[in-house]
Design an enzyme around this catalytic site. Structure first.
Site, short mmCIF file in Angstrom:
data_model
loop_
_atom_site.label_atom_id
_atom_site.label_comp_id
_atom_site.label_asym_id
_atom_site.label_seq_id
_atom_site.Cartn_x
_atom_site.Cartn_y
_atom_site.Cartn_z
N LYS A 82 0.85 -1.21 0.00
CA LYS A 82 0.00 0.00 0.00
C LYS A 82 0.88 1.25 0.00
O LYS A 82 1.87 1.32 0.74
CB LYS A 82 -0.90 -0.04 1.23
CG LYS A 82 -2.00 1.02 1.27
CD LYS A 82 -2.87 0.79 2.53
CE LYS A 82 -4.00 1.79 2.65
NZ LYS A 82 -4.78 1.58 3.89
N SER A 157 -9.76 2.08 3.05
CA SER A 157 -8.91 2.83 2.16
C SER A 157 -8.00 1.95 1.29
O SER A 157 -7.52 2.39 0.25
CB SER A 157 -8.03 3.79 2.97
OG SER A 157 -7.17 3.07 3.83
N SER A 181 -9.59 -0.52 7.15
CA SER A 181 -9.08 -0.42 5.78
C SER A 181 -8.37 -1.65 5.23
O SER A 181 -8.04 -1.69 4.04
CB SER A 181 -8.16 0.78 5.65
OG SER A 181 -8.92 1.95 5.68
N1 GLN Z 1 -12.85 4.03 6.43
C1 GLN Z 1 -12.27 4.43 7.68
C2 GLN Z 1 -11.92 5.89 7.63
O1 GLN Z 1 -12.23 6.49 6.67
C3 GLN Z 1 -11.07 3.57 7.96
C4 GLN Z 1 -9.81 4.09 7.42
C5 GLN Z 1 -8.63 3.21 7.69
O2 GLN Z 1 -8.72 2.14 8.29
N2 GLN Z 1 -7.48 3.69 7.27
O3 GLN Z 1 -11.37 6.43 8.54
#
Ligand code: GLN
Length: 504
Positions: A82, A157, A181
């Site tokens: 990532k 994400s 994410s």
């Molecule tokens: N979707 C969640 C957020 O927007 C989780 C993000 C993540 O785990 N990096 O914060």
């Protein structure tokens, strides 16, 4: 073996073929690079591809194997990382324009471990800007498409990592999970994703979103592959002050468990029911029945404070993020924008740089976070959220007194269409109702595909364990995966439609 067969092998199978010298790492790596060239124009899982470097790393492993050197089990198996994890000499953007073309001077600890174990790094995967989002639509570099249906989101994400693995562009990937994410993208792409116990994998070299929640972990197509990768990247790191002392061992053995005799499985009452898609619920219940069949004892547990988890998370995360992102100021690294009108003062350069470099979602969270931390509101917002966090930790402690693992659907729905939730931040945030509690408490969680919902798209099954007990995820996940594979006559990902192979 044909390239098409190679890309469909699990990491464990590839490791076996490599060890037996039936294939070389150069062949395996080239097969994945070719697959990327064929399908990534459509999927867009990758922001940067490292063709030469990956092939050089593969050739190095092949040479060492030929010389009889003892190698790590996954040596020669390629991986995607990532793009919020720093890689020395390779552009790392965090999905943001503010870091466009930024080349880090060092490797994250987990990248150092991947290199030491001989895993060629294929490239860096797309993500929502600074890992803020659930759909990868907030990336400054365009969306990633779900290989199951190119009109739908791959989750976020870490949509790039999940889509790369689901589209057979990489057998393994690394994700980061601050609120879901790793797990939510796994759920909506029919892959496996693990968020280790907080501190189980070093955060050194992860571009911080919310430091008390961030955790890197494996993305794969099988539970065993996640366990293998977890053993490579886990373990203590003196460069991360919150790194655990636990040795990262026993995961692979746990993933090979055959039954669940004596294992108590707790269904979390608050993570299900209303708001969860019918087919997701059905698929979840069918998986619970399989766990019972394997000898598990199923109980229902209640975690009443989970109702407030999302609200607490969206105060704590923006508060920490607003502080972590203050370093992107046009002075130290990345983008620098000078105002075209008026004097070029430090403050005006910072404002122009941040105004141009950050996207809307990042700005929204910085504003939320600075507000929650401001003198007059600190106790009312940030302070209250921290108290809720303690209550959630207590709910987990009480639940784990009744059950060895907790289970729920990973996400309330299957993959939604692009644009469906983009203009409604609350609707987007609600995707993480089931994954966020684990981050607030620091406990580990794993998502594996449990089947297809009524819309023919994959649904995710989440397993949660107490802190330090990550092995339980692999034990329960490994047994469930085997039963599900029998039920579906193969891996659930095999139900995905064949991608149209098109040139980039
Ligand atoms: N979707 C969640 C957020 O927007 C989780 C993000 C993540 O785990 N990096 O914060």
């Amino acid at each position: 073996m044909s390239a098409d067969e190679l890309i469909r092998k699990s990491a464990a199978e590839l490791a076996g073929l490599l060890a037996a010298k039936e294939v070389s790492s150069v062949e395996v790596t080239q097969a994945h690079l070719d697959r990327m060239a064929a399908v990534d124009g459509a999927v867009h899982a990758f922001l940067h591809v490292n063709t030469e470097e990956a092939l050089a790393a593969a050739a190095d492993v092949d040479a060492r194997r030929a010389a009889g050197e003892e190698l790590a089990e996954l040596a020669g198996v390629p991986i995607a990382v990532k793009d919020i994890i720093v890689t020395k000499g390779q552009v790392t953007t965090a999905g943001s324009k503010i870091l466009e073309n930024w080349v880090p001077p060092y490797d994250a600890t987990l990248v150092t471990k991947l290199r030491a174990a001989g895993l060629p790094i294929l490239g860096k995967t797309n993500l929502d800007e600074f890992a803020m989002g659930s759909s990868t639509e907030h990336s400054a570099y365009g969306v990633t498409r779900n290989p199951w249906d190119l009109d739908r989101i791959p989750g976020g994400s870490g949509g790039g990592s999940a889509a790369a693995v689901a589209a057979f562009e990489a057998p393994l990937a690394i994700g980061t999970d601050t609120g879901g994410s790793i797990r939510q993208p796994a759920a909506v792409t029919g892959t496996v994703g693990t968020k280790p116990t907080y501190g189980g994998v070093s955060r050194y070299g992860l571009i911080a979103l919310a430091s008390s929640l961030d955790q890197a972990g494996p993305v794969s197509r099988t539970v065993l592959d996640s366990a293998m990768l977890h053993e490579v990247i886990g373990g203590h790191d003196p460069l991360d002050s919150t790194s655990l002392q636990d040795p990262a061992t026993g995961y692979v053995a746990a993933a090979r468990s055959r039954d669940l005799k004596g294992v108590r499985v707790g269904i979390v009452k608050e993570l299900g029911g209303e708001g969860y898609q019918e087919g997701v619920r059905r698929s979840f219940e069918e998986s619970v029945a399989l766990l019972q069949q394997a000898g598990a004892e199923v109980v229902e547990v209640s975690c009443p404070s989970f109702e407030y988890a999302l609200a607490a998370y969206y105060l704590i995360l923006p508060a920490e993020a607003s502080s972590n992102l203050a370093k992107f100021d046009g002075m130290r690294f990345g983008l620098r924008v000078e105002p075209t009108d008026g004097p070029v003062t430090a403050e005006r350069v910072m404002a122009a740089t941040r105004g141009a470099g950050f996207g809307d979602e990042v700005k929204r969270r910085i504003i939320l976070g600075t507000y929650a931390l401001s003198a007059g509101y600190y106790d009312a917002y940030y302070g209250s959220a921290q108290k809720v966090r303690t209550l959630i930790q207590r709910d987990f402690a009480a639940a784990f007194a009744q059950a060895d693992v907790l289970v729920s659907p990973t996400a309330p729905t299957t993959a939604f269409r692009f644009g469906e939730k983009l203009d409604d931040p609350m609707a987007m945030y609600l995707n993480d109702v089931a994954t966020i509690p684990a981050n607030l408490a620091g406990v580990p969680g794993l998502s594996l595909p449990s089947g297809l919902s009524d819309d023919g798209l994959p649904a995710g099954f989440q397993i949660l364990a107490p802190a330090h007990e990550d092995a339980r995820l692999y034990r329960v996940g490994g047994v469930l995966e085997r039963l599900l594979t029998e039920k579906w006559g193969g891996p659930i990902l095999a139900q995905a439609p064949e991608l149209e192979v098109a040139a980039r």
